[in-house]
Design a protein around this motif. Sequence first.
Motif, mmCIF file in Angstrom:
data_model
loop_
_atom_site.group_PDB
_atom_site.id
_atom_site.type_symbol
_atom_site.label_atom_id
_atom_site.label_comp_id
_atom_site.label_asym_id
_atom_site.label_seq_id
_atom_site.Cartn_x
_atom_site.Cartn_y
_atom_site.Cartn_z
ATOM 1 N N GLY A 149 -6.357 -5.001 -5.561
ATOM 2 C CA GLY A 149 -5.934 -4.086 -4.509
ATOM 3 C C GLY A 149 -4.634 -3.367 -4.769
ATOM 4 O O GLY A 149 -4.135 -2.661 -3.890
ATOM 5 N N SER A 150 -4.078 -3.513 -5.967
ATOM 6 C CA SER A 150 -2.792 -2.882 -6.277
ATOM 7 C C SER A 150 -2.966 -1.416 -6.643
ATOM 8 O O SER A 150 -3.971 -1.036 -7.248
ATOM 9 C CB SER A 150 -2.123 -3.599 -7.456
ATOM 10 N N PRO A 151 -1.961 -0.589 -6.332
ATOM 11 C CA PRO A 151 -1.988 0.803 -6.787
ATOM 12 C C PRO A 151 -1.598 0.892 -8.260
ATOM 13 O O PRO A 151 -0.661 0.230 -8.708
ATOM 14 C CB PRO A 151 -0.944 1.481 -5.899
ATOM 15 N N VAL A 152 -2.311 1.737 -8.993
ATOM 16 C CA VAL A 152 -1.982 2.021 -10.386
ATOM 17 C C VAL A 152 -1.429 3.444 -10.419
ATOM 18 O O VAL A 152 -2.132 4.399 -10.062
ATOM 19 C CB VAL A 152 -3.213 1.888 -11.294
ATOM 20 N N TYR A 153 -0.180 3.595 -10.842
ATOM 21 C CA TYR A 153 0.521 4.879 -10.769
ATOM 22 C C TYR A 153 0.704 5.488 -12.165
ATOM 23 O O TYR A 153 0.854 4.767 -13.159
ATOM 24 C CB TYR A 153 1.913 4.690 -10.185
ATOM 25 N N ASN A 154 0.753 6.826 -12.199
ATOM 26 C CA ASN A 154 1.254 7.497 -13.397
ATOM 27 C C ASN A 154 2.783 7.555 -13.310
ATOM 28 O O ASN A 154 3.385 7.032 -12.360
ATOM 29 C CB ASN A 154 0.621 8.878 -13.577
#
Length: 725
Positions: free
Chosen positions: A264-269
């Motif tokens: 459920g974690s956000p993966v960011y650029n």
Amino acid sequence: MDFYKTIAEQAAARWQARENIREGNKQKLQHEGVVAVESADRIQMRLNRLSAAASKEKAFKASSSLAASLGQGSPTSFLIENVSFERVIGKSDFLGMDFLELALAVSRFVCRIQIRNSPGRTIGYGTGFMVSPRLLITNNHVLSSAQEAVNSEVEFDYQYDRYGRLLPVVTYGLEPQAFFMTDKNLDFTIVAVRERSFNDIELKRFGWNRLIADQGKVIHGDTLNIVQHPQGEAKQIVLRSNRLVDLLDDFAHYETDTEPGSSGSPVYNDQWEVVALHHSGVPKMEGGNLIAKDGSVWRNGMDPNDLVWVANEGVRVSSIVNFVKKQRIATAWEPLRDELLHKEPPHPFEAAAMASITPTNLPQPTIAAPGGGNSYTFTIPLHITVQVGSPQIMPLNGTANINQAAPVNAITGVTSGADTASAKVVKDEIPRRQQDSPDLREALQELEAARNEPYYDQAKDKAAKEAYYKNIQVGDLSGRELYEQLHELLEKSHTTRLTYNQARHQHLYPRVDLHPDKMLHSIYTGEVYAPETFIRNDFEITERLESQAREQLSHIGSLSEAAMAEHLDILEAGAPYNAEHVVPQSWFAKRDPMKSDLHHLFACETTCNSFRGNTPFFEFADFEEAIRQGCGKREGNSFEPSQGHGAVARATLYFMLRYPGEINNNAKEYTNDRIEMLLGWHEKDPVSKYEFHRNAEIFKVQGNRNPLIDHPEWVGKIDFAFGLG
């Protein structure tokens, strides 16, 4: 990371199916650059997004005195305006310091999810993050149904501040009746969050990331960032150690040299746009079998941490947004979906400024606009760990003097112009108040009485022990029969059930946990502490923070007993010292009498308590040879302490006898092989005078005893497996 075997196997199958394509692209990327891997259209879309991000940042800085006060450089604008094409597409490791400031600001959008199958019964944890003013996203396998969402809660600010103390957590309920959308194939759930927390804090103070369907957010070789609550622990961030290696229609694969991310974690650029929803590690698979670290086939029931992990997999944001757009939903839900798809969030710095939620006992630095205009206060405390491994624990012979804290950077929380060692005071030099509280005086009187009495009266205790077990005839009892008879005795004789404050303040610190030198010794490090210092510190910090909490929450009216108890738990975690539960509280949902049972409470540093978290004990094969500091060694879902093996083993085995079913039979808690390990610790580290003293003192208070201390020879005859749920 919670382990969902089917999801992991599906991820592994997708990884295997793309092996030739992926490896070919990696070779091209290394030798020819991104132009050999990505199409001209995708490269142009990536450049367009970078340019748009730079323009947006410029506009923010030009229109906001807040942004102007933070400085003009940004990693995005620097890349676009000053470097070559090759560096634009990810070849440079140089980023401006505001990259970290943005990381801290964006991290506020991320929360821990307490997954509950019924009110008050936590069955696991996940990570989620806000994607609109009211909507949160996580995995379907974290919240799979509206009913599960109704029972569950989300917690913001579960993280450490710059002094290594846990912040007060802000907890919200979920409202699936207002919005709930899920899909098992894309493994996502979007659900509405209540607009006010249980202590009446507005949800909008935390901000959100918009989910963007547009292409060009990421291309092959780009580095990625993940903000997460690994294994339900305090918030952590992994910066630029994941690298995109493959894009499928609905999924993204990214390689890393760290542990798998959290569900459920956000993966960011690097521009802090969400590119994927993390949902699984990718385990190594050969011939349709998952592979363990020792090269054998991994089988059901084994610890997921024994798997070989080769990559991470996330669900592409563009796929999620396209799915959401196409769904037919109730008319009442449409405004919330429109916000999700179209509403622009405030800049992360503006969201942070709106929050204004800071501990009142800490310095409140401001960033003033030029010319004396509006000022803004930021506190975005987040523990960013760069080095993975055991923390270095300094002996805490005093307490942090938080009233004389050094100035800190308002965004990063970094101390400036002071040596952290100067914030320590020497043991027994805690300033005394003019008048001690009645509870503190009582605790100190109990300590003085304990100092003036014999430490342990063996003859008297022998008589008490014989009377206690007079009806237990071991003889030819089976392992199960002996287990059941001892459980019945322990439960029946546990006549006095303390509150948690009573257990710690009136019994554990001033008497029960004293060693023969009449001092307190940390159960995991063996560090020695003056009991009076320990007691005074506990009362000073607890009472001060309780007072501040009541002041902050006074506008709400009276809090429920449960809400206040939860708040005080968080405050206790902010002290340098606390009581370690050798059976983690989360395993039994912090319920009494387990929480306050002195038999499994020990004095400990908060740093070690947090370092262990809620992981079960484990014996590492290389433990003696490993370089260890402070608390012990921890890897994945395993922790071995530096000290106290026998004592913690006997306390854990007592818990299994006293509270059958409260420890689950799984890799996250205890399995039969780990019971054998505890029995081994019991044999190798015999009962000490310290434990005889503890057992006798607890018997006087609670009315029950620990049979593993009284009769070490019974341990091999008891079938402890009946204590697992």
